[in-house]
Design an enzyme around this catalytic site. Sequence first.
Site, short mmCIF file in Angstrom:
data_model
loop_
_atom_site.label_atom_id
_atom_site.label_comp_id
_atom_site.label_asym_id
_atom_site.label_seq_id
_atom_site.Cartn_x
_atom_site.Cartn_y
_atom_site.Cartn_z
CG ASP A 1 35.73 -0.03 -19.06
OD1 ASP A 1 35.05 0.42 -18.20
OD2 ASP A 1 35.40 -0.50 -20.00
CG HIS B 1 32.25 -2.47 -25.83
ND1 HIS B 1 32.03 -1.86 -26.71
CD2 HIS B 1 31.46 -1.99 -25.30
CE1 HIS B 1 31.93 -0.17 -26.36
NE2 HIS B 1 31.55 -0.83 -25.64
CD GLU C 1 35.79 -2.98 -28.87
OE1 GLU C 1 34.74 -2.79 -29.11
OE2 GLU C 1 36.28 -1.39 -28.72
C1 GLP Z 1 31.26 2.33 -23.34
C2 GLP Z 1 32.59 1.72 -21.87
C3 GLP Z 1 30.72 0.46 -21.86
C4 GLP Z 1 29.89 0.90 -21.60
C5 GLP Z 1 29.63 1.41 -23.71
C6 GLP Z 1 27.66 2.28 -23.85
O1 GLP Z 1 32.85 2.41 -24.25
N1 GLP Z 1 33.18 0.74 -21.93
O2 GLP Z 1 31.60 -0.04 -20.54
O3 GLP Z 1 28.74 0.09 -21.57
O4 GLP Z 1 30.35 2.21 -23.80
O5 GLP Z 1 28.22 3.84 -23.57
P1 GLP Z 1 27.28 4.51 -23.47
O6 GLP Z 1 26.49 3.79 -22.19
O7 GLP Z 1 27.59 5.85 -23.38
O8 GLP Z 1 26.64 3.89 -24.66
#
Ligand code: GLP
Length: 241
Positions: free
Chosen positions: A67, A138, A143
């Site tokens: 993404d 998500h 979402e």
């Molecule tokens: C983000 C990304 C995801 C990621 C998730 C967890 O928003 N779009 O791909 O897996 O949230 O992030 P974190 O590892 O910082 O908790």
Amino acid sequence: MADVRVFGTALDAASATADEIAAAVKAKPDLVLGVATGATVVPVYRRLVAAHHAGLSFAGVRCFSLDEYVGLPAMHGSSYRAEMRAQFYNPVGLPPSQCFAPDGMADDPLAEAARYEAAIARAGGVDLQLLGIGVNGHIGFNEPPADFNQGVHVTDLASTTLVANRRFFQPSEMQPTRAITMGVRTILSARKLLLIATGLGKRDAIAAALRGPVSPACPASSLQMHSNALVILDADAASGL
Ligand code: GLP
């Protein structure tokens, strides 16, 4: 049902995740690797960089980002393209021609989503897709409630996601509210899924994803429909199972 492995610490979980990726690269040097961003995967890339310094070659690997934020140029430090370059692509010597991501600055984000979906297909699809999970369940930026039939698409970010990711932006900075993301259908079409979650903050999302019903309310529950999904957790993230 996903194969679930639990490790004592977040670092052990990250090491095990990196070892899975390294083994896949050794088995298939021209691996198509789907890559994720976020704090959880930072130690995964660190370990892969160490493996590269110890002799593991990524020369034939092609990477596809899950993404990207809409409205952030690739040079912006908080763009996922910049994160991937800094944490993984540059240190392991992957040239830009082998690193793919949606262009968050495209004039027409809808057309860009279609272009990216086609680029993934042209590469033969993703062999191994690395995933994190959001506190709301998500994956990528799918979402809840997620449409499991969606390919790459443009999406509005949930308020919980905006709060969770605020820490990656300067206080004075405008935080993007939209993203281009692989859809659940795109993610599930990868030949293998590898999800890592660490920390108590992910406990409820992991419980819903792995033990709850397959439901749009928890996009990560769609992993239950995949025949080759590996979930790597630390003890805190697994504590709701
Ligand atoms: C983000 C990304 C995801 C990621 C998730 C967890 O928003 N779009 O791909 O897996 O949230 O992030 P974190 O590892 O910082 O908790």
